[in-house]
Each structure stands twice: as C-alpha cells, then as structure tokens.
Design a protein around this motif. Structure first.
Motif, PDB file in Angstrom:
ATOM      1  N   GLY A 339       3.264-142.753 -78.276  1.00 51.27           N
ATOM      2  CA  GLY A 339       3.325-141.309 -79.104  1.00 51.27           C
ATOM      3  C   GLY A 339       3.811-141.380 -80.577  1.00 51.27           C
ATOM      4  N   LEU A 340       3.614-142.623 -80.998  1.00 50.55           N
ATOM      5  CA  LEU A 340       4.006-142.811 -82.373  1.00 50.55           C
ATOM      6  C   LEU A 340       2.636-142.734 -83.230  1.00 50.55           C
ATOM      7  N   TRP A 341       1.592-142.545 -82.761  1.00 53.33           N
ATOM      8  CA  TRP A 341       0.375-142.302 -83.645  1.00 53.33           C
ATOM      9  C   TRP A 341       0.295-141.016 -84.470  1.00 53.33           C
ATOM     10  N   LEU A 342       0.033-140.869 -85.567  1.00 50.48           N
ATOM     11  CA  LEU A 342      -0.134-139.625 -86.036  1.00 50.48           C
ATOM     12  C   LEU A 342      -1.063-138.684 -85.360  1.00 50.48           C
ATOM     13  N   ASP A 343      -0.770-137.335 -84.874  1.00 47.99           N
ATOM     14  CA  ASP A 343      -1.373-136.142 -84.531  1.00 47.99           C
ATOM     15  C   ASP A 343      -1.337-135.189 -85.739  1.00 47.99           C
ATOM     16  N   PRO A 344      -2.340-135.119 -86.470  1.00 47.17           N
ATOM     17  CA  PRO A 344      -2.308-134.110 -87.704  1.00 47.17           C
ATOM     18  C   PRO A 344      -2.071-132.702 -87.474  1.00 47.17           C
ATOM     19  N   ALA A 345      -2.491-132.257 -86.069  1.00 49.00           N
ATOM     20  CA  ALA A 345      -2.322-130.907 -85.520  1.00 49.00           C
ATOM     21  C   ALA A 345      -0.843-130.591 -85.193  1.00 49.00           C
ATOM     22  N   ALA A 346       0.008-131.828 -84.805  1.00 47.34           N
ATOM     23  CA  ALA A 346       1.063-131.548 -84.081  1.00 47.34           C
ATOM     24  C   ALA A 346       2.213-130.692 -85.004  1.00 47.34           C
ATOM     25  N   GLU A 347       2.944-130.171 -84.228  1.00 47.16           N
ATOM     26  CA  GLU A 347       4.215-129.656 -84.949  1.00 47.16           C
ATOM     27  C   GLU A 347       5.539-129.896 -84.151  1.00 47.16           C
ATOM     28  N   PRO A 348       6.068-131.241 -84.646  1.00 47.27           N
ATOM     29  CA  PRO A 348       7.193-131.921 -83.774  1.00 47.27           C
ATOM     30  C   PRO A 348       8.234-130.826 -84.259  1.00 47.27           C
ATOM     31  N   ALA A 349       9.434-130.936 -83.379  1.00 50.00           N
ATOM     32  CA  ALA A 349      10.802-130.301 -83.812  1.00 50.00           C
ATOM     33  C   ALA A 349      11.152-130.882 -84.975  1.00 50.00           C
ATOM     34  N   PHE A 350      11.611-129.898 -86.027  1.00 46.63           N
ATOM     35  CA  PHE A 350      12.135-130.236 -87.218  1.00 46.63           C
ATOM     36  C   PHE A 350      13.359-129.377 -87.427  1.00 46.63           C
ATOM     37  N   SER A 351      14.445-129.984 -87.996  1.00 46.31           N
ATOM     38  CA  SER A 351      15.608-129.211 -88.441  1.00 46.31           C
ATOM     39  C   SER A 351      15.073-128.129 -89.781  1.00 46.31           C
ATOM     40  N   GLU A 352      14.473-128.737 -90.485  1.00 44.06           N
ATOM     41  CA  GLU A 352      14.142-127.903 -91.698  1.00 44.06           C
ATOM     42  C   GLU A 352      12.618-128.102 -91.953  1.00 44.06           C
ATOM     43  N   HIS A 353      11.950-127.130 -92.816  1.00 47.22           N
ATOM     44  CA  HIS A 353      10.627-127.481 -92.885  1.00 47.22           C
ATOM     45  C   HIS A 353      10.258-127.055 -94.434  1.00 47.22           C
ATOM     46  N   LEU A 354       9.450-127.891 -95.234  1.00 51.32           N
ATOM     47  CA  LEU A 354       8.821-127.814 -96.463  1.00 51.32           C
ATOM     48  C   LEU A 354       7.321-127.849 -96.564  1.00 51.32           C
ATOM     49  N   GLU A 355       6.559-127.375 -97.366  1.00 48.38           N
ATOM     50  CA  GLU A 355       5.089-127.582 -97.374  1.00 48.38           C
ATOM     51  C   GLU A 355       4.802-127.687 -98.826  1.00 48.38           C
ATOM     52  N   LEU A 356       3.787-128.532 -98.948  1.00 46.71           N
ATOM     53  CA  LEU A 356       3.163-128.670-100.267  1.00 46.71           C
ATOM     54  C   LEU A 356       1.603-128.993-100.083  1.00 46.71           C
ATOM     55  N   ASP A 357       1.038-127.972-100.883  1.00 45.42           N
ATOM     56  CA  ASP A 357      -0.530-128.199-100.929  1.00 45.42           C
ATOM     57  C   ASP A 357      -0.956-129.184-101.965  1.00 45.42           C
ATOM     58  N   LEU A 358      -1.621-130.303-101.719  1.00 46.21           N
ATOM     59  CA  LEU A 358      -1.499-131.203-102.672  1.00 46.21           C
ATOM     60  C   LEU A 358      -2.396-130.782-103.988  1.00 46.21           C
ATOM     61  N   SER A 359      -3.488-129.854-103.807  1.00 44.80           N
ATOM     62  CA  SER A 359      -4.210-129.350-104.778  1.00 44.80           C
ATOM     63  C   SER A 359      -3.398-128.851-105.908  1.00 44.80           C
ATOM     64  N   THR A 360      -2.182-128.218-105.776  1.00 42.45           N
ATOM     65  CA  THR A 360      -1.170-127.840-106.579  1.00 42.45           C
ATOM     66  C   THR A 360      -0.768-128.604-107.632  1.00 42.45           C
ATOM     67  N   VAL A 361      -0.783-129.961-107.427  1.00 39.04           N
ATOM     68  CA  VAL A 361       0.089-131.023-108.238  1.00 39.04           C
ATOM     69  C   VAL A 361      -0.482-131.295-109.507  1.00 39.04           C
ATOM     70  N   VAL A 362       0.032-131.115-110.613  1.00 34.64           N
ATOM     71  CA  VAL A 362      -0.321-131.201-112.006  1.00 34.64           C
ATOM     72  C   VAL A 362       0.298-132.509-112.662  1.00 34.64           C
ATOM     73  N   PRO A 363      -0.560-132.926-113.656  1.00 37.13           N
ATOM     74  CA  PRO A 363       0.053-134.242-114.392  1.00 37.13           C
ATOM     75  C   PRO A 363       1.462-133.885-114.760  1.00 37.13           C
ATOM     76  N   SER A 364       2.287-135.077-114.668  1.00 37.28           N
ATOM     77  CA  SER A 364       3.711-134.653-114.787  1.00 37.28           C
ATOM     78  C   SER A 364       4.376-135.950-115.421  1.00 37.28           C
ATOM     79  N   ILE A 365       5.646-135.724-115.937  1.00 33.93           N
ATOM     80  CA  ILE A 365       6.439-136.829-116.318  1.00 33.93           C
ATOM     81  C   ILE A 365       7.790-136.341-115.648  1.00 33.93           C
ATOM     82  N   ALA A 366       8.866-137.334-115.615  1.00 38.36           N
ATOM     83  CA  ALA A 366      10.515-136.678-115.429  1.00 38.36           C
ATOM     84  C   ALA A 366      11.364-137.213-116.507  1.00 38.36           C
ATOM     85  N   GLY A 367      12.302-136.429-116.877  1.00 44.65           N
ATOM     86  CA  GLY A 367      13.254-136.883-117.851  1.00 44.65           C
ATOM     87  C   GLY A 367      14.018-135.642-118.301  1.00 44.65           C
TER      88      GLY A 367
END
Length: 945
Positions: A339-367
């Motif tokens: 049961g260690l193979w990724l199931d893209p549709a699965a929603e395991p139990a998590f303590s906290e949740h975040l989400e990112l739509d990859l299409s919203t990423v823009v060119p960036s630097i940090a500093g």
C-alpha cells in the motif's frame, strides 16, 4: 528477530526471487495512514523486540490521531546512514577509537564495524578559489588535497578497514545527488528480507532522497553513530501535513520557481518538526528531478521530511539511473503489495492540509537573506531597491556570522569557511536563525550612503582589472553568480536550460560582466557528461562558467575570494554587492564576507544575472545587455523553450551515462589512490596531527560497567538562560587566535592563516573541547558582564573569571564534578554531536534545565551526561540558585537496580533542596547511561557476542 506480535511476517515473490516481508495489512488501521507513517509502521513491525519496541508502540502508531499533539515516543531503526566529510569524520574517528578499546580489552578489533550500511561522500571541502579558467577544476582539487590531506588519509584508511563503510572520494559529486542517482535503494534487501529504504544523514539536506519515496532526514553525529551501530533513534510520532498538488507548471517556469513557492507557503504555515507529504493528481505531473528539488528544501521550510510516495515516475528514474531490472521489479511489487504505491485519488488522514495549483507558479527568486522570502521575478528590481537601504545605512556592520556566533573565519587564500552543514547543523527544530540582524550585513563596516536623483543609495567606484579593463561598481552589483549545490544541479531540466541560455547569449555576442565571479559546481559528473554530449560546455566556458569542482562550494560558503580589485572596491567604498546562486541557503554572512545580499535563483537566471551584472535591473522587461551589433538583448530573446530543453534532455541523457559515472565510484582518482594510508585493523594515530586524534572516551573502561554513582560536591560550570541552542554550546565557524582552541593550534605550530574551521577539525577532540560553550554570544550568568566562553573558577580563591575550558581542567584535576544549570528549551535548534561530546569531555556529569530539546537530551545520555529537569513551575531563579553553590545529587544509584527513578534529590551547600525529574525516557537510554554512553554500551554488547 522480530517478536512478530501481529503475525505480519510473510513472503513476497518477485520473479525468481523470494523475499521475507512484514505485511502492513496485518495491523488494523494501517490503510488510513499517510505514506510516511506506513514506512515507520513497517519499521516497528520488523524491529519489535518487546522492550524498546513493543506491540503497544505499534498500536499507538496504527491508531495515530492526526489532530493530536505529538507525545508518543517510538524507536526508529534506519536501514542505512549517509554522511558528508565534515560531519562524517568524527563518526569514523569514534569507530576507530572503539577498535582500539576492543583491542585493549582483549577482543578482536575487526569486529567493530557499522552494523547498518554507512556511506560517506566527500563534498564539503572543495573551495572555488580558481574560476573562469579551463584548469579551474584541476587547480581547486589540488588545493583541496593540500588543505585536507590528513583528513583524507584517515578516511581512506576507514574505507579499507571497515566493512559496510564506503567512501566516495573528492571530485565525484555532492552527497545528496550521489544518493538519489546511485546509493538509494528505495527497497532494501538484506539477508533475504525486503523492507523500505530508510536513512538518517549527517547533513540537513538528506531529505532530497524523499523525492524518491525514501524516508530519511538529517540528524546529529551521535544519532548517526547510533544508527551505524544498529541502535534505534528516538523520535515522537509526528504530525503529518498533506500538501495536495493539482495542475501543471506553466511554460517559462522551472523547478526552482516551484520550490521557492512551496518554501514560502510552508514556512508561513509552520511545519517545524512535522512531516510534509505530497499527494493528489498533480503529483504525477511532477518529474522525479523536481520532486528531489522539493525534498531537498525541507530544512528551508522547516519540516523533518518532505516526501513523495512511490509511483511510475520513481521506477522510470531508477531505470534511467542504472538500477537493475530485479531492483526495479522489487520496488514496484513491494510498494504495491504494502500500500505504498501512489493512488492519485486517495485522501489519507493528515494532521493539516495545504494545496497548490501548479499552474499559478510564476518565475521567482528568493532573498536577500532567507530562502522563504520569495520575490516574483517581475518584482525583483523593486524589492531590491526597497531592501537596499537596510544594507547601506550608517551603523550597519558586517563580517560576522551570527549563526555560529563568531567572525567569518580566516583560511588560506582568503577563503571563507562554510557554515557547518550537518543536520547536525540544520533547522528542523527551529526557524533558521537570522544571520546578523541589526549588526551584520555580511561585509565591511558601513558609513552614510550617497543617493541618486531618485533617492536610491549609490556610491559608484571606478575599478581597474588586472588586464587594464575599467568599469564602475555600485550597490547591487552581482559579485558572484554560482550554479551550485545539490538542490538544482541534480535537475537536468534547469541545468540544460542554463546551458541553452548560455549558448543563445554567446551566439548574440554577450559576455558576463567583468566583476562577476562565475562558477559551475555540479552535483555529479553526469552533468558534465550530458553537457559535453550536447555540445553545450564551450558556451558555458565562454561566459566564465567553467567547472570549478564537484562539491557544495558557494552554497555552504566555499565561494572562495572575490578578485582582489573587486574585494578592495567593495570594502573601500562600503558597497552592498550581491550573490545570485542556485543553492538552498542565502543567509547573511554565509556566502562570502564581502557580499551582503544573497539571492536564490534557478540556474538559467544565474547565467542571466551574470550577463546583466546587477540586481538593480528588471530582467523581465529591461535589456540584459547589447549584442555585437549594438542591439539590446532581452531575457525573452535568449530564454530556451520548454521543447528545446526537453529535446536536449531526451537526446543526451541515458542509462549508460549513469552506469559509466558510477561504475567504480568508490575507487577515486589517481590522487586519492596515491594517498599514503596506514594499514591494519586499527588506525596509526599521528601524534603531530591537529585534524585527527584519538579521543579519550574509552580510557580506563572495563568489560563490565561500573555501578552508577551519585554526584557529590559538584560545581556549576555554566548557569544559562532560556533557549540556549546547540549553536551556543557546540563549536562552529572560525577559530579565534586568543581563545583556548586558537592557542592550542598555535602551540602545535599551526599558523593563524591555517587555522581552518571548527568544522574541518571535528576529528580533533582537543580543538573541539576548547570551543565548547565558547560561542561569543553565550551569556554565562555565573560571570555577569561577560559574553562568550567564560565562567568563574572556584578552585581558585575568590572564583576569578576564567575561560570555561581552563576552569574545567582545574576542576577535573581536583576531582570535582560539574553541572550545568539552564532554562527552557535547552539544546534547541540543530542537534550537533559536539554539543553533547564537548559537554561530557569538559567533565559535566549532569544538566539541570527547565525543559529540553528532545534530540539534545538524548545526545547527553548518549555521552553519559544525566539530564535532569527542575520541578514543574520551578526555575534556578525561583529556587534562589546563583551558580556559586556546591551541588549533590542522590538517588541516581536506583538505576543499578534495573529501573529508572522518576526523580532524584538535589541539595546544595546553601540549603536549597528539590526533587529533579530524571529525563531518561526509554529503556534503551537507561542502558546507555548505565554504561557511560552509547558507544560504551555497543562496545560491551559486541564483546559479549
């Protein structure tokens, strides 16, 4: 053998091979667990011994409450250990010393070997002294050997003397990239048993391997040694943050942009001490190289681990990098069975949740000073101008690395030392320290700054290069442009992107600006192989990005000196110049003492900024330079398309390339093989060495431990406040000439310019003891009005102020035990091994604190130091303790009866009395303490077999 309380032992058939496994589905509740906790659950099932690891521990993990605060301690037994040279040397020194002790006790020294596979990659010692020249790599490696010959001879001996201990020699690659490309197994096989590949590493960025579905993280040297010797690592069952990915990255963005976005999000959310796990349909759209880039940055956003489950992308990468067909089949079959193979549709139990739509990423630097301070590339110029006044205002001084608490060190050739890089030197337990806030800009002392008409600080200086070229240098000039570190150089998409950008720039007649120090330090030789195959190397060379070494270089501060004329102009004119690097850390004072503002960027943007030569430009809309025809050239003109990058990657990178590079990876080059190396099962210690010496851990040790003794007549070596970190306790950074460590080196004929760093001398306990508690920001309340490694020495009438090391020597000579008093969160931050080793070797028998950071508490026990806690609600202050008292601690002897007392009685000669809580929390820790430490326990255990 496992106690197998859940009848989990079973068999897995893969092709013609049969493997013993421990089935997770035998444990109720396992299916709902996140991937990372399933890996821990298998670990407990397989290592259940009925004492340190019990059925109750397994039930606690399978019944994990996602919303609960971590409180249940478990014992994790990693499958293997990985090290880099700075932090690996003391581990190897301890193993060599154990062999000496076994021999003295009449045993066979050859029996002392790592019980779990241990691999060390030498990657932290090469410095980019020479750059922009065809022979830069050769000359830098020669300098590296010259500086580190003693250490390398010792490691070369260890490579031949120890079983299960392998060394990847200098000039090969960066530990984490070598790990994912070659060393990682994903599924381990030993003695016919298959189980998840797990590890601990002595470098914080061990988490890069999380991208392969391998659970591991950085630890201190004592935990690493314990794991090598087959001992479990104590940990709390963590909270797990589920990070859902959807969509796909837009054209024009890179893995670096993605990871900087994730770092910003997770640092803002707060994930210190937690696992982060990526899930969702978007995971399948993330190439393995990008997953590794994200996993690598786990210390920057603060989590213990940042893991991706195993899926088809994992198998594809393992095949590309030359793993065998049987290994590929085993990884897939095992992951699906458990049961260690990724199931893209699965929603395991998590303590906290975040989400990112990859299409919203823009060119960036940090500093300009923290990895989480992401800046959209289109806003980089505006943000630079907003930040610049903070670095040129009157009164801002530099030249000091506040994390280490000591000035930037002096090295041969004017090089700066790396900030020690172990997880031992990482930030999983606390936020990254702010390097030089208020006092440290990373360069020379500042004076009032001039301004341009628009109010921007400006102080232009005319510079003449050795070839007669003249140019103007001002605030914001890019002094260093470095393609460096494991974070991005493991990712062929961004590396090929950088080379294609260089090609297009050269074809337009562009060059780097003459003040920019340009370096290329890939994480493995495979990078240069595919550059050469694609015909891209000459274009990088033309822009000055010649190969300088296969090592961490600029990312850990091994950037080497700036050209003399640039350094002089920067310091004479108080310029706030910048570095742009494809690394993972950009803290003030870290990259180079002349450089105040440091920016993380993708490799293509590093090349672009080398051409532009300044941060004071909007490279999304302003021209980088003019071409040979006098026409302006914009970033968009030379930015390679996604299709161009993918075509080069597909046509040049193949399995045979990895097979060739790693065919004989542990053999090394002629220079490595030519090192004169002692032979035999025990090391021939050089009495003149100032780098590698035999420590005294086993002096006078017998085959059976002496009974535990109460403590009587102890004096206080240090009385400390709240939040004293291992940075305060453990030596790091520069060695000052007027300190006990500096005096020791001087007395042994070492010139000040050759002092090197505490990090490079971690194999010499004489240097390290003298630096323990010597951080210049430490405030010992026994010696008010002082700052640094001072105490009062009560072996002398009146208790005069003395160096902590000198006082400890007097106390030990007089047979007087020592204690340390401390406040809340003692030993927080990173978990440096020398914070515990140095404490023990100074003669400290016990620490009494209000509370502890978990790993440092465990490390103290591992070195035979008793961690005690003040009664709830009580402090040294509330009890009226000044640190001038003599202490006695009774009741410790109850440990001789096999149990652990809940409290012991503490009394002083001034009449104070209280019951201190004993913080020996597990049966294994009690065994370590009874034996005087973990190494003594293991050694005696091996002698009995």
């Amino acid at each position: 053998m496992s106690a197998n309380s859940f009848d989990a032992r079973s068999t897995l058939q893969v092709g013609d091979e049969s493997y013993e496994i421990f089935r997770l589905d035998k444990v109720e509740g396992s299916a709902r667990l996140p991937y990372s906790l399933k890996v821990l659950l298998e670990n407990l099932l397989r290592t259940e011994d009925g004492a340190n690891i019990t059925a109750d521990h397994i039930r606690a993990l399978s019944g994990w409450d996602p919303g609960a605060r971590p409180s249940q301690e478990i014992q994790f037994t990693p499958a293997r250990v990985i090290m880099q040279d700075f932090t690996g040397v003391p581990c190897a020194v301890d193993l060599a010393t154990m062999r000496e002790a076994v021999k003295e006790l009449g045993g066979d020294p050859a029996r002392i070997n790592p019980l779990a596979p241990a691999e060390l990659v030498i990657d932290h010692s090469v410095i980019a002294d020479v750059f922009g020249a065809p022979d830069a790599f050769k000359r830098n490696v020669e300098l590296e050997y010259d500086r580190n010959r003693e250490r390398y001879q010792f490691l070369r001996w260890g490579q031949t003397a120890f079983d299960e201990f392998k060394v990847v020699p200098p000039g090969t690659g960066i530990v984490h990239q070598v790990n994912i490309e070659h060393l990682a197994r994903v599924v381990m096989v030993r003695d016919g048993r298959a189980y998840p590949d797990t590890l601990v590493g002595t470098d914080s960025h061990t988490t890069m391997v999380n991208g392969l579905g391998v659970l591991g993280w950085g630890v201190g040297g004592i935990e690493a040694e314990a794991a090598m010797l087959g001992q479990p690592v104590s940990m709390l069952i963590p909270r797990v943050v589920g990070f859902k990915l959807t969509g796909e990255l837009p054209t024009g963005t890179t893995a670096t942009d993605l990871v900087l976005t994730i770092t910003e999000m997770l640092r803002e959310h707060g994930v210190v001490g937690k696992f982060v796990e990526f899930y969702g349909e978007g995971v399948s759209a993330v190439p393995l190289a990008n997953r590794a880039t994200i996993g690598n940055m786990s210390p920057e956003f603060g989590s213990t681990a940042a893991i991706f489950p195993i899926d088809g992308e994992t198998i594809t990468y393992l095949k590309l990098t030359g793993r065998t067909e049987q290994q590929l089949a085993l990884v897939e079959a095992y992951a699906k069975e458990q049961g260690l193979w990724l199931d893209p549709a699965a929603e395991p139990a998590f303590s906290e949740h975040l989400e990112l739509d990859l299409s919203t990423v823009v060119p960036s630097i940090a500093g300009p000073k923290r990895p989480q301070d992401r800046i959209a590339l289109s806003e980089a110029k505006r943000q630079f101008r907003a930040d610049l006044p903070n670095y040129v205002a009157a009164g801002v001084t530099g030249g000091e690395d506040r994390r280490a608490g000591v000035p930037q060190q002096e090295q041969p050739h004017g090089v700066t030392s790396p900030v020690d890089e172990a997880s031992a030197e990482s930030f999983p337990a606390s936020d990254p320290p702010a390097y030089g806030n208020g006092e440290n800009g990373g360069g020379a002392p500042q004076h009032s700054a001039a301004s341009t008409a628009d109010g921007r600080p400006s102080n232009p200086a005319r510079v003449t290069a050795p070839d007669g070229t003249e140019y103007e240098l001002d605030h914001g000039a890019v002094a260093i442009a470095a393609i460096t570190s494991c974070t991005n150089t493991s990712n062929p998409y961004v590396m090929v992107g950088a080379a294609l950008l260089a090609k297009k720039a050269v074809e337009r007649g562009l060059t780097r600006r003459p003040w920019v120090k340009t370096t290329l330090a890939p994480g493995s030789k495979v990078v240069m192989d595919y550059y050469d195959r694609a015909g891209l190397t000459p274009y990088l060379d033309k822009l000055g990005f010649n190969l300088v070494g296969y090592g961490c270089t600029t990312c850990i501060g091994n950037s080497g000196p700036l050209p003399e004329e640039v350094s002089r102009a920067v310091n004479d004119n108080d310029l706030a110049v910048t570095a742009v690097l494809s690394g993972n850390r950009n803290f003030e004072g870290r990259i180079n003492p002349d450089v105040k503002m440091n920016y993380l960027a993708s490799p293509p943007l590093v090349v672009a900024y080398a051409i532009a030569g300044s941060m004071d430009i909007d490279i999304t809309s302003e021209p980088l330079a003019t071409d040979s025809e006098g026409e302006p050239v914009y970033l968009r003109d030379i930015w390679p398309s996604e299709q161009e990058v993918e075509e080069v990657v597909a046509s040049t990178i193949g399995q045979e390339m990895f097979n060739t590079s790693y065919a004989d990876v542990f053999a090394g080059d002629a220079q490595w093989q030519a090192l004169p190396v002692p032979t035999g099962d025990t090391f021939e210690w050089d009495p003149e060495s100032t780098y590698v010496r035999k420590p005294p851990y086993f002096e006078g040790m017998g085959t059976e431990p002496e009974p535990v003794q109460d403590i009587s007549g102890a004096r206080v070596l240090a009385k400390l406040g709240d939040s004293v970190t291992t940075d305060h306790i453990s030596p790091a950074g520069a060695i000052k000439a007027d300190t006990p460590a500096g005096k020791y080196l001087t007395e042994h004929g070492v010139q000040r310019r050759d002092f090197n760093s505490y990090g490079s001398r971690r194999g010499n306990h004489e240097v390290m003891i003298r630096g323990t508690f010597a951080n210049i920001r430490l405030r010992n309340q026994i010696a008010p009005g002082t700052e640094g490694g001072y105490t009062r020495d009560f072996t002398v009438e009146g208790g005069p102020v003395s160096f902590i090391y000198d006082a400890s020597q007097n106390y030990q000579a007089a047979g007087i035990p020592l204690v340390v008093l401390a406040g809340k969160e003692y030993g927080s931050g990173s978990s440096r091994d020398w914070a515990a080793k140095g404490t023990a070797l100074l003669g400290v028998r016990a620490v009494i604190a209000e509370s502890y950071e978990r790993i440092h508490r465990s490390n103290l026990i591992g070195m035979g130091v008793l961690p005690l806690q003040f009664p709830e609600g009580q402090t040294a202050q509330s009890l009226g303790l000044t640190g001038e008292e003599a202490f006695s601690i009774s009741g410790i002897t109850a440990l001789n009866e096999g149990g652990v007392p809940r409290t012991v009685k503490v009394t002083t000669d001034t009449g104070v009395e209280f019951d201190a809580v004993v913080r020996i929390d597990t049966p294994g820790e009690a065994d370590y303490y009874r034996n005087g430490g973990i190494m003594q326990y293991v050694l005696r255990s091996l002698l009995r077999k």
